[in-house]
Write an enzyme that holds these catalytic residues in place. Structure first.
Site, short mmCIF file in Angstrom:
data_model
loop_
_atom_site.label_atom_id
_atom_site.label_comp_id
_atom_site.label_asym_id
_atom_site.label_seq_id
_atom_site.Cartn_x
_atom_site.Cartn_y
_atom_site.Cartn_z
CD GLU A 157 -16.18 -14.39 19.71
OE1 GLU A 157 -15.55 -13.49 19.11
OE2 GLU A 157 -16.77 -14.18 20.79
CB CYS B 59 -18.61 -15.56 30.84
SG CYS B 59 -17.72 -17.06 30.42
CG ASP C 228 -18.41 -13.75 26.95
OD1 ASP C 228 -18.45 -14.83 27.56
OD2 ASP C 228 -18.61 -13.68 25.72
CB SER C 229 -14.53 -16.03 26.16
OG SER C 229 -15.71 -16.32 25.44
CB CYS D 103 -23.13 -20.44 25.99
SG CYS D 103 -21.76 -19.54 25.20
CG HIS E 181 -20.49 -16.58 22.41
ND1 HIS E 181 -19.83 -16.50 23.61
CD2 HIS E 181 -19.66 -16.02 21.49
CE1 HIS E 181 -18.65 -15.92 23.43
NE2 HIS E 181 -18.52 -15.62 22.15
N1 DGL Z 1 -19.93 -16.89 26.35
C1 DGL Z 1 -19.32 -17.71 27.33
C2 DGL Z 1 -20.31 -18.51 28.12
O1 DGL Z 1 -21.37 -18.01 28.41
C3 DGL Z 1 -18.03 -18.40 26.96
C4 DGL Z 1 -18.01 -19.15 25.69
C5 DGL Z 1 -16.62 -19.71 25.34
O2 DGL Z 1 -15.68 -18.91 25.26
O3 DGL Z 1 -16.52 -20.92 25.14
O4 DGL Z 1 -20.04 -19.61 28.54
#
Ligand code: DGL
Length: 275
Positions: A157, A80, A17-18, A189, A191
């Site tokens: 984050e 991600c 993931d990021s 997402c 996150h």
């Molecule tokens: N958590 C990631 C997703 O599911 C990436 C979020 C990001 O870095 O913008 O899209």
């Protein structure tokens, strides 16, 4: 990649993931597939992915997958949505290993929940229309509304989940979906499940929340069974790796993992693709 049968079973699964978003998928791995060894990569030096171009995201994903291949993983989970929305189809053709995306499992789960489906996602995922397409391909009789939520990833984050500002931002993102009377909301997402308490406090109780993390891991389990490569031995400890600051990642993941992980910084290989 050449593995013997035994080696393949014991080989780790790569996840990326990021940043800390993929930990919501990792938690599901621990719940559903506790015998698997995992290499987790967070591209923290380059987050958020959601405001990147499609070409940048494709390049990042190629670099990550090349590195994962060097680590001799048996499968990769894109933890991600942004990467799955913008790069999955292309990289599946380029790499000789199973790569699972998160959008289709999430879309299928959403359809089994309701008919008026809201999707909250990063700007890149929302713009790609990947969820709408995936949902309508499986069932053209449902309605889908997508909202991009660019402020959510930085807030997660920075661990500002319980900040009054986060609640305010969440209200404004959910408003257009609530106006449409949605019965289902998809975390588009990885996150966003970290924001569950905030989102739940705003949504009416009748709205069902779909976490695609649960469903990508179910898909992973099926794929491992199909290929006969589920690990039946004890797993190795999870290896946590990042492109940015290891201490920062260790600190922010503490609350999601319940322990402070050892985190390594890695340098990704440059991948040049001839067009
Ligand atoms: N958590 C990631 C997703 O599911 C990436 C979020 C990001 O870095 O913008 O899209």
């Amino acid at each position: 990649m050449y593995f013997s049968g035994q080696e393949l079973q014991r080989a780790p699964i790569g996840m990326f993931d990021s940043g800390v978003g993929g930990l919501t998928v990792l938690r599901q791995m621990y719940r559903q597939l506790p015998n698997e060894s995992i290499i987790y990569f967070g591209d923290t030096a380059r987050l958020p992915y959601g405001s990147r171009s499609a070409a940048e995201i494709l390049q990042f994903v190629r670099e990550i997958l090349s590195w994962m291949q060097q680590q001799r993983v048996k499968m990769v989970l894109m933890a991600c949505n942004t990467s799955s929305a913008l790069a999955l189809e292309t990289v599946r053709e380029e790499f000789d290993m199973p790569i699972l995306g998160i959008i289709l499992p999430g879309a299928k789960a959403a359809i089994s929940c309701g008919k008026r489906i809201g999707v909250i996602a990063t700007a890149a995922t929302a713009k790609s229309n990947a969820y709408r397409r995936a949902i309508l391909e499986v069932n053209p009789d449902v309605q889908v509304w997508q909202v991009s939520c660019p402020e959510f990833v930085p807030l997660v984050e920075q661990n500002r989940i319980h900040d009054p500002y986060t609640v305010e931002v969440a209200r404004s993102y959910l408003e257009p979906l609530l106006e449409q009377d949605i019965d289902t909301l998809v975390y588009g997402c990885t996150h966003y499940p970290h924001l569950a308490p905030v989102l739940r406090s705003i949504l009416p109780t009748c709205v069902k929340l779909v976490d695609p993390a649960v469903h990508i891991v179910k898909a992973c389990s099926r794929e491992l069974d199909l290929q006969g490569i589920k690990n039946t031995h004890l797993p190795l400890p999870t290896r946590f790796t990042v492109s940015g600051c290891p201490q920062q990642f260790a600190k922010s993941s503490l609350q999601w993992l319940g322990c402070t992980p050892m985190v390594e910084k890695v340098h990704l290989p440059n991948v040049v693709v001839s067009q």
